[in-house]
Enzyme design. Structure first.
Site, mmCIF file in Angstrom:
data_model
loop_
_atom_site.group_PDB
_atom_site.id
_atom_site.type_symbol
_atom_site.label_atom_id
_atom_site.label_comp_id
_atom_site.label_asym_id
_atom_site.label_seq_id
_atom_site.Cartn_x
_atom_site.Cartn_y
_atom_site.Cartn_z
ATOM 1 N N HIS A 72 26.996 52.477 31.517
ATOM 2 C CA HIS A 72 25.950 51.828 32.326
ATOM 3 C C HIS A 72 25.309 52.814 33.301
ATOM 4 C CE1 HIS A 72 27.018 47.600 31.188
ATOM 5 N NE2 HIS A 72 28.204 48.143 30.989
ATOM 6 N N ASN A 146 27.109 40.955 31.232
ATOM 7 C CA ASN A 146 26.197 41.586 30.276
ATOM 8 C C ASN A 146 25.190 40.563 29.774
ATOM 9 O OD1 ASN A 146 27.265 44.186 30.252
ATOM 10 N ND2 ASN A 146 28.620 43.812 28.518
ATOM 11 N N HIS A 337 32.766 45.543 41.105
ATOM 12 C CA HIS A 337 34.193 45.495 40.768
ATOM 13 C C HIS A 337 34.542 44.065 40.383
ATOM 14 C CE1 HIS A 337 38.349 46.150 40.638
ATOM 15 N NE2 HIS A 337 38.652 46.281 41.911
ATOM 16 N N ARG A 356 39.928 45.802 33.228
ATOM 17 C CA ARG A 356 38.692 46.009 34.010
ATOM 18 C C ARG A 356 39.041 45.976 35.494
ATOM 19 N NH1 ARG A 356 33.753 42.180 32.669
ATOM 20 N NH2 ARG A 356 32.562 43.835 33.667
HETATM 21 FE FE1 HDD Z 1 32.381 47.553 32.392
HETATM 22 C C1 HDD Z 1 30.447 49.391 34.464
HETATM 23 C C2 HDD Z 1 30.009 45.106 32.314
HETATM 24 C C3 HDD Z 1 34.186 45.895 29.965
HETATM 25 C C4 HDD Z 1 34.905 49.692 32.818
HETATM 26 N N1 HDD Z 1 30.581 47.308 33.213
HETATM 27 C C5 HDD Z 1 29.946 48.178 34.050
HETATM 28 C C6 HDD Z 1 28.683 47.643 34.451
HETATM 29 C C7 HDD Z 1 28.558 46.429 33.829
HETATM 30 C C8 HDD Z 1 29.756 46.226 33.061
HETATM 31 C C9 HDD Z 1 27.393 45.488 33.943
HETATM 32 C C10 HDD Z 1 27.669 48.331 35.338
HETATM 33 C C11 HDD Z 1 27.825 47.920 36.767
HETATM 34 C C12 HDD Z 1 26.757 48.569 37.586
HETATM 35 O O1 HDD Z 1 25.573 48.240 37.379
HETATM 36 O O2 HDD Z 1 27.095 49.404 38.427
HETATM 37 N N2 HDD Z 1 32.114 45.884 31.287
HETATM 38 C C13 HDD Z 1 31.125 44.960 31.484
HETATM 39 C C14 HDD Z 1 31.413 43.775 30.712
HETATM 40 C C15 HDD Z 1 32.576 44.014 30.053
HETATM 41 C C16 HDD Z 1 33.024 45.327 30.416
HETATM 42 C C17 HDD Z 1 30.548 42.529 30.691
HETATM 43 C C18 HDD Z 1 33.344 43.107 29.119
HETATM 44 C C19 HDD Z 1 33.367 41.817 29.235
HETATM 45 N N3 HDD Z 1 34.190 47.784 31.522
HETATM 46 C C20 HDD Z 1 34.764 46.986 30.553
HETATM 47 C C21 HDD Z 1 36.107 47.425 30.283
HETATM 48 C C22 HDD Z 1 36.329 48.497 31.121
HETATM 49 C C23 HDD Z 1 35.116 48.697 31.874
HETATM 50 C C24 HDD Z 1 37.054 46.797 29.301
HETATM 51 C C25 HDD Z 1 37.555 49.333 31.289
HETATM 52 C C26 HDD Z 1 38.777 48.960 31.023
HETATM 53 N N4 HDD Z 1 32.601 49.292 33.392
HETATM 54 C C27 HDD Z 1 33.763 49.978 33.469
HETATM 55 C C28 HDD Z 1 33.702 51.136 34.442
HETATM 56 C C29 HDD Z 1 32.236 51.051 34.973
HETATM 57 C C30 HDD Z 1 31.692 49.845 34.214
HETATM 58 C C31 HDD Z 1 34.152 52.445 33.882
HETATM 59 C C32 HDD Z 1 31.372 52.291 34.907
HETATM 60 C C33 HDD Z 1 30.667 52.380 36.232
HETATM 61 C C34 HDD Z 1 31.267 51.363 37.052
HETATM 62 O O3 HDD Z 1 32.238 50.715 36.349
HETATM 63 O O4 HDD Z 1 31.005 51.107 38.198
HETATM 64 O O5 HDD Z 1 34.618 50.951 35.457
#
Ligand code: HDD
Length: 699
Positions: A72, A146, A337, A356
């Site tokens: 993202h 999402n 978060h 997450r």
């Molecule tokens: Fe995630 C970012 C949505 C599964 C780990 N995720 C991130 C963002 C969104 C989502 C909208 C961007 C937030 C922003 O605008 O700053 N992610 C989802 C959805 C998931 C999902 C709807 C499943 C239902 N994500 C998911 C899993 C993991 C992560 C399974 C890790 C185990 N996601 C992250 C992250 C991020 C992230 C690495 C990258 C940047 C951030 O968090 O702030 O932690």
């Protein structure tokens, strides 16, 4: 919504720095005499180290970058407000912002693509993030969702594998922001749990026309907890007021070059123009006792609850009405978060959600450089923050008092723990053995992809087939393609046949079980989520040239403007055009700077001289033909119709116009009838003319 004072904006005011006034200073507030020439020995001599301003300026510049989000990375954000309609959720949740209709809760929303880098194009085939931070009076609540209701994997431990597979390949970092490559499809072939989200990824949902025109989903099943501690399962939905609309793939690829900021710009421009996007928040509620009443597991994030089975209850509205002042400070530094909860909302044991809940805090530590990121203005709660967490990089608060521990007597026992309105984890009764094993109830992978496929309208299904053919056509290893075809066959044999035909491949010969058990869910088709009533914020190119019928343009334009559409005069040259009546009209977009893909519809203005000119300008003809190919409404008034005939487009009567999406009137000037604009708007509100045949269009 009432325009009451916004506590978040008031808080942010303390941090806003107006750079459009005042004197240039160093970071220490010292005014500088020059910032063009560094201090040097004579005019041509070496630069002196004692030039603290030059050193500070360069040093700060050297440190401007932070790691982009690991997923993202590319996004766009805006502030707004949320309010519930009434207190109907009070029987399910103690969350005050969801039950008190007198409250307006400030929000910040960040929309994003997932796979691409920060500088990648907006209109790629991808999931879109839809993350909302509610600055509630009880603390920040983040709904990190999402625009798909399902995810690609069931357990968070696979997330790095999935992301590595879809991101550019590690040896050459190709391709950027694209899933059309071997590693993603290799992963899909090996992981049948991806198939449902893959169907969404191959569908029009992955190509939103606008962030303002997409649904949002919390994805996981969460839990509402009421004041007495009783829990109810809940899934969150955002429904856009403007309906759900998509681009077509050919258009996306062109927009990626013509305007890589297409979705970002659209959000910004509409908010700046006061055309504020709105979403309705809805919930699907499932009583705890009904946890096992479904043919899938409620804890499985690759499944959705069909809306026909559990209706979405509309509970409130969000409006985004303020662009950020500074992209980096706000949109880049905002930190979401999933574990940012407020009393009344809790997790479930969904294994994707559980990891997450670890990942988001962890990633902010590396991305934002330390544990005090929640003090950054955009992240600061409007609720009172008081605890004994201290020190670390970038500590902004000045904690007072001698005791930095609980339980203390030195600090008068403060801050006091608990009391009223505190968060209490739902008291689950848990028992079990530590094992690594996927639940049996998670192991059915084909029924919901099949339901999705069978719920599509004909054009949507065609697009899905086209997307698979495009993506798998880019895969270089035949065995990977074959494995995916095998999965498609298990979803639906017609789907597999059509994709195989497009690829020039054969459908694998495997034994299949009965695949006829999938229900259909009309709510999944965009045909049923498009708001056919409104043309608000749709963008129309009015193609004109010198000699145009300016009174005709004024008449049609005022009708469209009144109905909220955005019209732009596109002409072969910039500046202004001179009409047949000798009046002038400013040109908003010179033809060489735009393309039809940046508009929702095209209107050819009348005026003999203008139409003759346009008929001899190749890019003008291409403009109309390409819009036609992308199934956009085409209109013409006065002599404009002859230009349509020149390129083989025929309007006909109202019924034919509806069928073919081409509407024309020979009337001109003030005589152009409202009926013409109404019919054009009817087509525009439906967004695309799916009944139009376009295969042979040479554009
Ligand atoms: Fe995630 C970012 C949505 C599964 C780990 N995720 C991130 C963002 C969104 C989502 C909208 C961007 C937030 C922003 O605008 O700053 N992610 C989802 C959805 C998931 C999902 C709807 C499943 C239902 N994500 C998911 C899993 C993991 C992560 C399974 C890790 C185990 N996601 C992250 C992250 C991020 C992230 C690495 C990258 C940047 C951030 O968090 O702030 O932690």
């Amino acid at each position: 919504m009432d325009d009451v004072s916004d506590p978040k904006q008031q808080q942010l005011d303390q941090y806003r720095v107006d750079r459009e006034q005042g004197r240039l200073t160093t970071q220490q507030g010292v005014r500088v005499d020059s910032t063009d020439d560094a201090l040097s020995v004579g005019q041509r001599g070496p630069t002196l180290l004692e030039d603290f301003h030059a050193r500070e300026k360069i040093t700060h510049f050297d440190h401007e970058r932070i790691p982009e989000r690991v997923v993202h990375a590319r996004g766009a954000g805006a502030y707004g407000r949320f309010k519930v309609y009434d207190d109907r959720l009070a029987q399910y949740t103690a969350a005050r912002f969801l039950t008190d209709p007198s409250r307006e809760t400030p929000v910040f929303v960040r929309f994003s693509t997932v796979g691409g880098s920060r500088g990648s194009a907006d209109t790629v085939r991808d999931v879109r993030g839809f993350a909302t931070k509610f600055y509630t009076a009880e603390g920040n609540y983040d709904l990190v969702g999402n625009n798909f209701p399902v995810f690609f994997i069931q357990d968070g431990i696979k997330f790095p594998d999935f992301v590595h597979a879809v991101k550019p390949e590690p040896h050459n970092e190709i391709p950027q922001a694209s899933s059309a490559h071997d590693t993603l499809w290799d992963f899909v072939g090996q992981q049948a749990e991806t198939l449902h989200a893959i169907m969404w990824l191959m569908s029009d949902r992955a190509l939103p026309r606008s962030y303002r025109m997409m649904q949002g989903f919390g994805v996981h099943t969460f839990r509402f907890v009421d004041a007495a501690g009783r829990a109810t399962f809940v899934k969150f939905h955002w429904k856009p007021q403007l309906g759900v609309h998509s681009l077509v793939w050919d258009e996306c690829q062109q927009v990626a070059g013509r305007d890589p900021d297409f979705n970002r710009r659209d959000l910004w421009d509409c908010i700046a123009a006061g055309q504020f996007p709105r979403w309705q928040l809805g919930v699907q509620l499932v009583p705890q006792e009904q946890e096992f009443d479904f043919d899938f597991d409620l804890l499985d994030a690759t499944k959705l609850i069909p809306e026909e089975q559990v209706p979405v209850l509309p509970v409130g509205e969000m409006v985004l009405d303020r662009n950020p002042d500074n992209f980096f400070a706000e949109t880049e530094q905002v930190a979401f978060h999933t574990a940012n909860l407020v009393p009344g909302i809790d997790f479930t044991d969904d294994p994707l959600l559980q990891l997450r809940n670890f990942s988001y805090l962890d990633t902010q530590l590396i991305r934002l450089g330390g544990p005090n990121f929640s003090q950054l203005p955009v992240n600061r709660p409007v609720a009172d923050v008081r605890n004994h967490q201290q020190d670390g990089y970038g500590q902004h608060a000045i904690p007072q008092g001698e005791a930095a521990y609980t339980i203390n007597t030195v600090g008068g026992g403060c801050p006091v723990v608990g009391g009223d309105g505190e968060f209490r984890h739902h008291p689950d009764r848990l028992q079990g053995t530590a094992i690594r094993q996927r639940a049996e109830s998670f192991r059915e992978y084909y029924r919901q992809p099949r339901m999705f496929w069978r719920s599509m309208s004909e054009p949507e299904a065609d697009h899905i087939v086209g997307a698979f053919v495009f993506e798998l056509g880019k895969v270089t290893r035949p065995a990977i393609r074959e494995k995916v075809l095998e999965h498609l066959l298990r979803i639906d044999s017609d789907l597999a046949d059509r994709v195989a035909t497009g690829l020039g491949a054969t459908v694998p010969d495997i034994a299949l079980g009965d695949d006829d058990d999938a229900p259909v869910s009309p709510a999944l088709s965009q045909v049923n989520t498009a708001d056919a009533g409104s043309i608000a914020t749709r963008k129309i190119a009015i193609l004109a040239a010198d000699g145009a019928d300016l009174p005709g343009i004024a008449r049609v334009r005022s009708w469209l403007d009144e109905h909220g559409a955005i019209t732009e005069i596109v002409a072969p040259h910039g500046g202004s055009i001179t009409g047949a009546d000798g009046q002038t009209l400013p040109v908003e977009r010179p033809l060489p700077t735009v393309a039809s893909v940046l508009y929702d519809a095209v209107l050819v203005a009348g005026g003999t001289g203008a139409v003759e000119t346009l008929g001899s300008v190749g890019p003008a003809l291409h403009f109309v033909l390409e819009a036609f190919k992308h199934r956009k409404p085409i209109g013409a008034f006065g002599d404009g119709e002859s230009l349509l005939r020149q390129i083989g487009l025929v309007a006909g009567d109202a019924e034919q116009a509806r069928q073919n999406g081409v509407v024309a009137t020979t009337a001109s000037g003030a005589e152009v009838p409202d009926r013409f604009s109404e019919l054009f708007a009817e087509l525009l509100a439906a967004h695309r003319v799916w009944s139009r045949a376009t295969d042979a269009v040479p554009a």
